[in-house]
Enzyme design. Structure first.
Site, PDB file in Angstrom:
ATOM      1  N   TYR A 150     -35.472  24.859  -1.562  1.00  0.00           N
ATOM      2  CA  TYR A 150     -36.123  24.354  -2.778  1.00  0.00           C
ATOM      3  C   TYR A 150     -35.436  23.060  -3.181  1.00  0.00           C
ATOM      4  CZ  TYR A 150     -37.623  24.163  -7.706  1.00  0.00           C
ATOM      5  OH  TYR A 150     -38.143  23.774  -8.925  1.00  0.00           O
ATOM      6  N   ASP A 245     -29.389  17.975   0.263  1.00  0.00           N
ATOM      7  CA  ASP A 245     -29.661  18.259  -1.144  1.00  0.00           C
ATOM      8  C   ASP A 245     -28.509  19.133  -1.643  1.00  0.00           C
ATOM      9  OD1 ASP A 245     -32.350  19.924  -3.013  1.00  0.00           O
ATOM     10  OD2 ASP A 245     -30.374  19.165  -3.588  1.00  0.00           O
ATOM     11  N   LYS A 273     -26.806  19.555 -11.671  1.00  0.00           N
ATOM     12  CA  LYS A 273     -26.047  20.702 -12.160  1.00  0.00           C
ATOM     13  C   LYS A 273     -24.602  20.366 -12.564  1.00  0.00           C
ATOM     14  CE  LYS A 273     -28.991  23.735  -9.385  1.00  0.00           C
ATOM     15  NZ  LYS A 273     -29.755  24.617 -10.298  1.00  0.00           N
TER      16      LYS A 273
HETATM   17  P1  KE4 Z   1     -33.677  20.781 -11.264  1.00  0.00           P
HETATM   18  O1  KE4 Z   1     -34.917  19.917 -11.316  1.00  0.00           O
HETATM   19  O2  KE4 Z   1     -33.988  22.231 -11.628  1.00  0.00           O
HETATM   20  O3  KE4 Z   1     -32.504  20.213 -12.062  1.00  0.00           O
HETATM   21  O4  KE4 Z   1     -33.142  20.778  -9.749  1.00  0.00           O
HETATM   22  C1  KE4 Z   1     -34.020  21.134  -8.715  1.00  0.00           C
HETATM   23  C2  KE4 Z   1     -33.207  21.626  -7.538  1.00  0.00           C
HETATM   24  C3  KE4 Z   1     -33.058  20.807  -6.446  1.00  0.00           C
HETATM   25  N1  KE4 Z   1     -32.330  21.188  -5.382  1.00  0.00           N
HETATM   26  C4  KE4 Z   1     -31.708  22.391  -5.348  1.00  0.00           C
HETATM   27  C5  KE4 Z   1     -30.921  22.783  -4.145  1.00  0.00           C
HETATM   28  C6  KE4 Z   1     -31.832  23.283  -6.448  1.00  0.00           C
HETATM   29  O5  KE4 Z   1     -31.226  24.489  -6.398  1.00  0.00           O
HETATM   30  C7  KE4 Z   1     -32.587  22.893  -7.565  1.00  0.00           C
HETATM   31  C8  KE4 Z   1     -32.797  23.795  -8.762  1.00  0.00           C
HETATM   32  N2  KE4 Z   1     -32.246  25.090  -8.674  1.00  0.00           N
HETATM   33  C9  KE4 Z   1     -32.940  26.111  -9.405  1.00  0.00           C
HETATM   34  C10 KE4 Z   1     -32.264  27.450  -9.155  1.00  0.00           C
HETATM   35  N3  KE4 Z   1     -32.238  27.803  -7.804  1.00  0.00           N
HETATM   36  C11 KE4 Z   1     -33.006  25.783 -10.872  1.00  0.00           C
HETATM   37  C12 KE4 Z   1     -33.350  26.929 -11.775  1.00  0.00           C
HETATM   38  C13 KE4 Z   1     -34.759  26.809 -12.285  1.00  0.00           C
HETATM   39  O6  KE4 Z   1     -35.647  26.332 -11.543  1.00  0.00           O
HETATM   40  O7  KE4 Z   1     -34.960  27.244 -13.430  1.00  0.00           O
END
Ligand code: KE4
Length: 428
Positions: A150, A245, A273
């Site tokens: 993701y 990523d 994060k």
């Molecule tokens: P954000 O847009 O949520 O800040 O980041 C996206 C993203 C990109 N790449 C990786 C490897 C990620 O894990 C994420 C976002 N992680 C999720 C949890 N696995 C965020 C939690 C959510 O979607 O509420």
């Protein structure tokens, strides 16, 4: 300590019922809705260190850590103090600030691939921008991602995505036009041959390969020995870029991320994060010759009102300063090792593991090397486990397709309490 009989969630239920009338699914992000683990989400009142208190006064040991940022523990006093000082100077400038120089320098010094960096406001923005940059630099349109990984919710990346998409069992997403994903090719994680076939079948067409160097969004799946190294060789061979990523793994797997841990340097990296210390932030960076394409230095456009805002910069700077202190990653490794090995011993028919402050557990006797494997694990058992642990004051990610996170605030007593709860839940 919560017990199953004292576990009351009346106020959470009231607030969540009202929330569902106001916001789709009652949440600001789908994975928070507990859809795949059943029951209702608990509504947080406050967080501190390794703990969460809900609106009914229940306290939990937290292994989500707001999905990664709370690696030093929630509401760290030194982060809060730095933010208090920063607040006096305003919340947003929309103009250059010295704070951006400070955090940029820290990121560049820490992450092997990053010679220049651009701050944005989320991991999604960072991944969306890095795809545009890959395409601008190579003049090629196709990208390769891995099923179950993701990279945020930008159209071209919502293809066989993990995290909330996997949690909800969505076949991708309506609203994403075929044209937006026509150039997104996918391969199984840990399958170098599949990548090689895609590169060979699309000569001079693939801009690059993007992946989670340690997967957190299919549950916790580490790279096979040689997988990252193999991708580095293949992308070089075919003139494609390699993008890690590290939104989740950055500064968590090691101070320099997975690329430091595994000794494989990509061309570009995305972050998020941890580098915002709990405030909205994302970043992308890499080789200077590539980053010099980014406007206004070059023609590739990307922008953002709150990008590099002083509060996120302040929280990020203080968080990285805390992580630089001697013994940090030894402590994270020790406490997570105790938790992960303890859980695997108790769970018996289970597999999983940890790297530094990131861990995972699948209820299956088989090895999990990719998303397909993860989907074959006992998801119903995970849901029962999640609920049982919640009722005993242990807050785990509400999805099998997420990783667990520890922090510098988790103590041996917290781990012992967590393992005691797991013994109770898994003995029933
Ligand atoms: P954000 O847009 O949520 O800040 O980041 C996206 C993203 C990109 N790449 C990786 C490897 C990620 O894990 C994420 C976002 N992680 C999720 C949890 N696995 C965020 C939690 C959510 O979607 O509420």
């Amino acid at each position: 300590m919560i017990t199953t009989s004292s576990f009351k969630t009346t106020k959470s239920e009231e607030i969540f019922a009202a929330a569902q009338k106001l916001m789709p699914g009652g949440v600001s992000s789908p994975v928070r809705a507990f859809k795949s683990v059943g029951g209702q989400p608990i509504v947080f009142d406050r967080v501190k260190g390794a703990y969460v208190w809900d609106v009914d006064g229940n306290q939990y040991i937290d292994y989500v850590g707001t999905w990664g940022p709370a690696i030093c523990g929630h509401a760290h006093p030194e982060v809060l103090a730095a933010l208090h000082d920063a607040l006096e100077k305003g919340t947003s400038f929309g103009a250059p600030s010295a704070l951006e120089n400070v955090l940029a320098s820290m990121v560049i010094e820490a992450v092997p691939s990053i010679e220049m960096v651009r701050f944005v406001n989320s991991g999604t923005e960072a991944c969306m921008a890095v795809i545009r940059l890959m395409r601008a630099f190579t003049g090629r349109d196709k990208i390769i991602k891995f099923s179950g990984c993701y990279h945020g919710h930008a159209d071209m990346l919502l293809v066989q995505a993990g995290s909330g998409v996997a949690t909800l069992g969505l076949p991708d997403s309506p609203g994403v036009p075929k044209s937006a994903t026509a150039n997104t090719l996918t391969a199984p994680y840990n399958d170098l041959e599949a990548v090689k076939s895609l590169l060979a079948a699309n000569p001079n067409e693939i801009a690059g390969v993007i992946l989670e160097p340690v997967v957190g969004n299919s549950g916790f799946i580490p790279p096979d020995v040689g997988f990252l190294e193999g991708l580095r060789v293949l992308t070089h061979e075919y003139g494609a870029l390699l993008v890690f990523d590290e939104v989740m793994t950055g500064f968590r797997i090691a101070y320099g991320g997975a690329q430091e841990k595994f000794g494989v340097t990509p061309d570009l990296t995305t972050l998020g994060k941890v580098i915002g210390g709990g405030l909205p932030v994302g970043a992308y960076g890499g080789r200077k010759d590539i980053m010099s394409l980014v406007a206004p230095a070059g023609p590739m456009y990307q922008a953002g009102t709150l990008s590099g805002n002083p509060l996120a910069m302040t929280a990020g700077i203080k968080t990285l300063e805390l992580l630089q202190r001697p013994g940090t990653y030894e402590q994270l490794d020790r406490i997570t090792k105790k938790l992960s090995e303890g859980l695997l011993q108790i769970a018996q028919e289970a597999t999983g593991g940890y790297i530094s402050a990131m861990f995972g557990l699948f209820f299956t006797g088989e090895t999990v090397r990719n998303y397909e494997d993860a989907k074959k694990s006992d998801l119903a058992k995970f849901s029962r486990f999640h609920r049982g642990m919640l009722e005993r004051g242990i807050y785990l990610a509400p999805s099998q397709f997420e990783a667990g996170f520890t922090s510098l605030a988790h103590t041996d007593e917290d781990i012992d309490r967590t393992l005691a709860a797991a013994r109770e839940v898994l003995s029933n």
